[in-house]
Write a protein that holds these residues in place. Structure first.
Motif, short mmCIF file in Angstrom:
data_model
loop_
_atom_site.label_atom_id
_atom_site.label_comp_id
_atom_site.label_asym_id
_atom_site.label_seq_id
_atom_site.Cartn_x
_atom_site.Cartn_y
_atom_site.Cartn_z
N GLN A 63 0.83 -1.19 0.00
CA GLN A 63 0.00 0.00 0.00
C GLN A 63 0.88 1.25 0.00
O GLN A 63 1.93 1.29 0.64
N SER A 64 0.42 2.26 -0.72
CA SER A 64 1.16 3.52 -0.78
C SER A 64 0.17 4.67 -0.84
O SER A 64 -1.01 4.48 -1.10
N CYS A 65 0.66 5.87 -0.60
CA CYS A 65 -0.19 7.05 -0.56
C CYS A 65 0.52 8.20 -1.26
O CYS A 65 1.72 8.41 -1.07
N GLN A 66 -0.22 8.93 -2.08
CA GLN A 66 0.33 10.09 -2.76
C GLN A 66 -0.52 11.31 -2.44
O GLN A 66 -1.73 11.32 -2.66
N ILE A 67 0.11 12.35 -1.91
CA ILE A 67 -0.58 13.57 -1.50
C ILE A 67 -0.07 14.73 -2.34
O ILE A 67 1.14 14.93 -2.47
N ASP A 68 -0.98 15.51 -2.90
CA ASP A 68 -0.59 16.60 -3.80
C ASP A 68 0.26 17.65 -3.09
O ASP A 68 1.34 18.02 -3.55
N HIS A 69 -0.26 18.17 -1.97
CA HIS A 69 0.44 19.25 -1.27
C HIS A 69 0.19 19.15 0.23
O HIS A 69 -0.90 18.79 0.67
N ILE A 70 1.20 19.52 1.00
CA ILE A 70 1.06 19.66 2.45
C ILE A 70 1.69 20.98 2.85
O ILE A 70 2.82 21.29 2.44
N LEU A 71 0.96 21.78 3.61
CA LEU A 71 1.50 23.02 4.14
C LEU A 71 1.35 23.02 5.65
O LEU A 71 0.26 22.74 6.17
N ILE A 72 2.44 23.30 6.33
CA ILE A 72 2.44 23.38 7.80
C ILE A 72 2.65 24.83 8.22
O ILE A 72 3.61 25.47 7.79
N ASN A 73 1.74 25.33 9.02
CA ASN A 73 1.96 26.63 9.66
C ASN A 73 1.40 26.55 11.08
O ASN A 73 1.03 25.47 11.54
N ARG A 74 1.33 27.69 11.75
CA ARG A 74 0.89 27.67 13.15
C ARG A 74 -0.54 27.16 13.31
O ARG A 74 -0.92 26.70 14.38
#
Length: 249
Positions: A63-74
């Motif tokens: 099994q695998s997972c592909q995520i377009d975008h991740i943004l981390i902020n406060r």
């Protein structure tokens, strides 16, 4: 070869070529949409925001997972699914399938609920990062999509995205927490161990398991269950240890 077979073979070949062309065109269109969102998100700015685009990682055997975008902020970890669709979009959070309408209603295409799709991404990411209650599900449509018929708190247009990312939430991450999460994501990418082609094969394998009544998460049998509202669905027989479920349709 019988001459009457030649037109049939030509027709089949034309159909195969058309399918290949359509598939490649769809992929290129999706890639263009992802590039547009990447521009909107900008780059990583340490202490303020951390950006990861096109994250592919293993989340279990086969099994695998592909995520377009991740943004981390406060304000948390924003997991973003990008959709580059034209026309009117019809759907709500509870529907497994949404509808794309083109050509004044003459063309109707079905698509899997992108909110549910991204919820699955978040579950896998939460497990991989050993974190919870910090994720935000965002499905972003590029210009060209009419979202007036979509009922969801997770769906936005690309123009709305910058404001959504700035909004305060009940999550407040420290600089140290943001940095640690970014390092963990970078480690996931580095230790990926799967190609995009293998990822596509994994998706097809998962779909085949579901069609055969096998839970794609734990391998147990899927059984018919009834929800509190009276509706029916298929759930894993290993519940509550495994909470996988899918609608009847």
């Amino acid at each position: 070869m019988k001459y009457f077979l030649i037109p049939l073979l030509v027709l089949i070949a034309a159909g195969v070529l058309a399918l290949v062309f359509f598939t490649k065109r769809t992929r290129r269109k999706g890639a263009r949409g992802e590039r547009e969102i990447s521009k909107l998100l900008g780059r990583t700015k340490r202490g303020k925001q951390y950006v990861v685009n096109d994250l592919l990682f293993l989340c279990g055997e086969g099994q695998s997972c592909q995520i377009d975008h991740i943004l981390i902020n406060r304000n948390g970890v924003f997991v973003i699914e990008t959709k580059n669709y034209a026309g009117e979009i019809f759907g709500s959070d509870g529907e497994r399938e949404w509808t794309q309408v083109l050509g004044r209603g003459n063309v109707r295409n079905k698509l899997y609920n992108p909110v549910m799709q991204n919820e699955a991404h978040i579950r896998r990411l939460s497990k991989a990062l050993h974190a919870k209650d910090i994720f935000r599900n965002l499905v972003v449509f590029l210009p060209g999509a009419d979202l007036r018929h979509v009922s969801s708190k997770c769906v936005f247009s690309a123009a709305e995205l910058p404001d959504i990312l700035r909004r305060d939430s009940n999550v407040r991450l420290t600089e140290a927490q943001m940095e640690r999460l970014f390092r963990d994501l970078s480690r996931l990418r580095k230790n990926c161990g799967v190609t995009k082609r293998q990822h596509v094969r994994n998706i097809k394998r998962t779909q085949k398991k579901i069609e055969k009544g096998i839970c794609p998460r734990c391998g147990k049998k899927l059984v018919l269950r009834q929800a509190d509202d009276g509706s029916f669905f298929y759930g894993c027989s290993a519940f509550p240890q495994c909470k996988f479920k899918r609608p009847l349709s």
